[in-house]
Design an enzyme around this catalytic site. Structure first.
Site: not given
Length: 257
Positions: A22, A67, A94, A162, A166
């Site tokens: 992406i 990083d 991103n 995860y 998000k």
């Protein structure tokens, strides 16, 4: 009038996780719209290959190593880029990692912490570092890359770490948008579904995952990186000047059910 609002001539964009997937597709979209682009990430070989390919196509693209889990590195990089290259007008936050199918009761502290450090903490460090000079200039557009996993709890994979990272990123986006709107810095999020990238290449080949994923997707296919990049471009451009705090899904319809 309307087509010109997607143009980005004179803008400088910074894209984390820009070496592939992406991030690279978004860098190409921004560059085709006229922006100068800086790719950032940890994999120098991938970044160099990506930057060289875009440069050969006639775009002004370079790369830096970063990083995003290192707060000081994010701050130093932003200061150096804004000083030596020019003011950053667009940030595409991103960079992120996935770590699917880890039962919560068996998850190690290191696994939980690592995913949160990259996907949530790292995104905040990046937004803070690049957002501060935008706020001082009262001009900027930030696009974070979340996930449908911040809106739903996916199945059949077990990925509490995860999903939590998000969901936190989505709310971070809304929080920053509310704080920074009075100073003309917009912050929006794109939440992809299952995207045809290297990150998904292993699990999509396993029917245990691919069959239920596609059965739950009205379009019955994975989303392509270019489709996510188009949404990122829209939210980064003046075409979306009245939008901030939005979470835009690009998921083939997965979250409609």
């Amino acid at each position: 009038m309307y087509m010109t609002r997607t143009r980005l001539e004179g803008s400088l964009a910074f894209v984390t996780g820009g070496g592939g997937g992406i991030g690279l597709a978004t860098a190409q979209a921004l560059a085709e719209a006229g922006a100068r682009v800086i790719l950032a990430g940890k994999n120098e070989a991938a970044l160099q290959t990506a930057a060289e390919a875009l440069s050969r196509a006639g775009h002004d693209v370079r790369y830096v190593l970063l990083d995003i889990t290192q707060s000081d590195a994010c701050t130093e990089t932003s200061e150096r880029i804004n000083r030596d290259v020019g003011p950053v007008d667009i940030l595409i936050a991103n960079a992120g990692i996935a770590w699917s199918d880890t039962p919560a009761e068996e998850m190690s502290d290191d696994t939980w912490t690592h995913v949160l450090d990259v996907n949530l903490n790292g995104t905040f460090w990046t937004c803070r570092a690049f957002g501060k000079p935008m706020l001082e200039r009262e001009k900027g557009a930030i696009v974070t890359v979340g996930s449908i996993s911040g809106l739903i709890s996916n199945k059949p994979q077990r990925q509490a770490q995860y999903n939590a990272s998000k969901a936190g990123l989505h709310h971070l986006t809304r929080s920053l948008a509310g704080e920074w709107a009075p100073r003309n810095v917009r912050v929006n999020c794109v939440a992809p579904g299952y995207v045809n990238t290297t990150m998904s290449s292993v699990t999509i080949k396993d029917p245990k995952f691919s069959v239920p994923w596609m059965a739950g997707t009205p379009m019955n296919r994975m989303v392509e990186p270019e489709e996510v990049a188009s949404a990122n471009l829209f939210l980064a451009s003046p075409a979306s000047s009245g939008i901030t705090g939005a979470v835009v899904t690009v998921d083939g319809g997965y979250t409609v059910w």
